[in-house]
Design an enzyme around this catalytic site. Structure first.
Site, short mmCIF file in Angstrom:
data_model
loop_
_atom_site.label_atom_id
_atom_site.label_comp_id
_atom_site.label_asym_id
_atom_site.label_seq_id
_atom_site.Cartn_x
_atom_site.Cartn_y
_atom_site.Cartn_z
N CYS A 110 -0.93 -9.05 5.20
CA CYS A 110 -0.12 -8.91 6.40
C CYS A 110 0.43 -10.28 6.76
O CYS A 110 -0.30 -11.27 6.71
CB CYS A 110 -0.99 -8.37 7.53
SG CYS A 110 -0.14 -8.24 9.12
N HIS A 153 1.15 1.11 7.51
CA HIS A 153 0.75 -0.26 7.92
C HIS A 153 1.63 -0.73 9.08
O HIS A 153 1.12 -1.28 10.06
CB HIS A 153 0.87 -1.19 6.70
CG HIS A 153 0.54 -2.63 6.98
ND1 HIS A 153 -0.52 -3.29 6.38
CD2 HIS A 153 1.14 -3.54 7.78
CE1 HIS A 153 -0.55 -4.54 6.82
NE2 HIS A 153 0.45 -4.72 7.66
N GLU A 154 2.94 -0.51 8.97
CA GLU A 154 3.87 -0.99 10.02
C GLU A 154 3.74 -0.17 11.30
O GLU A 154 3.75 -0.74 12.40
CB GLU A 154 5.31 -0.99 9.50
CG GLU A 154 5.54 -1.85 8.26
CD GLU A 154 4.92 -3.23 8.32
OE1 GLU A 154 4.87 -3.82 9.41
OE2 GLU A 154 4.45 -3.72 7.26
N HIS A 157 0.94 -1.26 13.48
CA HIS A 157 1.20 -2.43 14.34
C HIS A 157 1.74 -2.03 15.72
O HIS A 157 1.50 -2.72 16.70
CB HIS A 157 2.21 -3.38 13.68
CG HIS A 157 1.62 -4.30 12.65
ND1 HIS A 157 0.60 -5.17 12.94
CD2 HIS A 157 1.92 -4.50 11.34
CE1 HIS A 157 0.29 -5.87 11.85
NE2 HIS A 157 1.08 -5.48 10.86
C1 4LI Z 1 6.89 -11.76 -4.03
C2 4LI Z 1 8.22 -11.38 -4.07
C3 4LI Z 1 -2.29 -7.80 -5.01
C4 4LI Z 1 -2.75 -8.41 -3.84
C5 4LI Z 1 -1.55 -6.63 -4.97
C6 4LI Z 1 5.92 -10.88 -3.56
C7 4LI Z 1 8.59 -10.13 -3.66
C8 4LI Z 1 -2.43 -7.84 -2.60
C9 4LI Z 1 -1.22 -6.07 -3.74
C10 4LI Z 1 6.26 -9.62 -3.11
C11 4LI Z 1 -1.68 -6.66 -2.55
C12 4LI Z 1 7.61 -9.26 -3.16
C13 4LI Z 1 2.05 -6.80 -0.68
C14 4LI Z 1 1.20 -5.66 1.12
C15 4LI Z 1 -0.15 -6.17 -0.67
C16 4LI Z 1 -2.92 -8.46 -1.35
C17 4LI Z 1 3.24 -6.46 3.34
C18 4LI Z 1 3.94 -8.83 -3.14
C19 4LI Z 1 5.28 -8.57 -1.13
C20 4LI Z 1 3.07 -7.69 -2.74
C21 4LI Z 1 4.47 -7.41 -0.71
C22 4LI Z 1 2.66 -4.15 4.17
C23 4LI Z 1 0.47 -4.07 2.84
C24 4LI Z 1 2.71 -5.07 2.98
C25 4LI Z 1 -0.40 -4.81 -3.73
C26 4LI Z 1 -4.87 -9.18 -0.13
C27 4LI Z 1 2.83 -8.78 3.84
N1 4LI Z 1 2.24 -6.26 0.53
N2 4LI Z 1 0.86 -6.77 -1.28
N3 4LI Z 1 -0.02 -5.62 0.55
N4 4LI Z 1 5.28 -8.73 -2.58
N5 4LI Z 1 3.13 -7.39 -1.33
N6 4LI Z 1 1.40 -5.07 2.33
N7 4LI Z 1 -1.38 -6.10 -1.30
N8 4LI Z 1 -4.23 -8.57 -1.25
N9 4LI Z 1 2.37 -7.46 3.51
O1 4LI Z 1 -2.13 -8.78 -0.48
O2 4LI Z 1 4.45 -6.61 3.43
S1 4LI Z 1 1.56 -2.86 3.59
CL1 4LI Z 1 8.11 -7.69 -2.65
NI NI Z 2 1.11 -6.33 8.93
#
Ligand code: 4LI
Ligand code: NI
Length: 184
Positions: A110, A153-154, A157
């Site tokens: 997040c 998730h959103e 919030h």
């Molecule tokens: C770079 C460029 C591994 C670890 C796998 C990165 C473009 C985690 C996952 C991204 C994880 C992009 C993401 C979310 C997770 C982890 C969110 C990378 C961005 C993967 C988004 C809201 C939960 C969303 C799948 C702690 C900021 N996003 N990974 N979770 N990506 N991203 N969430 N989990 N472990 N979070 O974070 O936007 S729902 Cl697109």
């Molecule tokens: Ni969040």
């Protein structure tokens, strides 16, 4: 332009409060803010822009995360069948959901949480969301798997709920019955 200095971090009460419904039709200011939130997500996923402005990548952002207690969310991502989801939504509401659940095998992150919280976050595998989009049109979205996870998730919030509230205290990696893995 929105940058990380605009993102509210955990500990701020705005993240724990219930956000207010947006009165419809939304004002031009509310529409502009939601456009900015969507642009933040696009920028955060653009390697050059993200590096230049030190943005952490995200696929979803809720208005309380920029300190605004209103029911507005932005999402921008592709799911694994390459389907594009890019929306700014007012008053999103889950109107129905599956019994079956899913979870991200990598856990959740997040933008408001500057630490890794280990564990699985069980969420509904399928949801139907009703909302008003940036063109002031009512939309009804049927979502499953990764898309369903991001929207839940959103929307959490907007209700003062953080992802780690859903992680089991006894066993963070407990997989509830009727739950399928989601790898993304
Ligand atoms: C770079 C460029 C591994 C670890 C796998 C990165 C473009 C985690 C996952 C991204 C994880 C992009 C993401 C979310 C997770 C982890 C969110 C990378 C961005 C993967 C988004 C809201 C939960 C969303 C799948 C702690 C900021 N996003 N990974 N979770 N990506 N991203 N969430 N989990 N472990 N979070 O974070 O936007 S729902 Cl697109
Ligand atoms: Ni969040």
């Amino acid at each position: 332009m929105l940058t990380m200095k605009d993102i509210v971090r955990e500990g701020d009460p705005v993240l724990r409060n219930m956000a207010e419904e947006v009165e419809l039709p939304p004002t031009e200011e509310e529409i502009a803010t939601l456009h900015e939130m969507l642009t933040f997500l696009k920028n955060s996923q653009d390697e050059e822009i993200a590096e230049k402005y030190e943005l952490r990548a995200g696929v979803g952002l809720a208005a309380p995360q920029i300190g605004l207690p209103k029911r507005m969310i932005a999402v921008h991502f592709q799911d694994f069948d390459e389907k594009e989801y890019s929306y700014g939504l007012f008053n999103p509401k889950i109107i129905s959901h599956s019994v079956a659940k899913t979870y991200l095998t990598g856990g959740e992150g997040c933008l408001s949480v500057d630490r890794e919280v280990p564990g699985y976050v069980p969420r509904y595998n399928k949801i139907t969301v009703k909302a008003t989009d940036l063109n002031k049109n009512e939309v009804k979205l049927k979502l499953k798997g990764y898309a369903a996870i991001v929207f839940q998730h959103e929307i959490d919030h907007l209700n003062g709920v953080m992802f780690y509230d859903h992680i089991s205290q006894e066993d963070p990696f407990l997989i509830p019955d009727n739950t399928v893995a989601c790898d993304e």
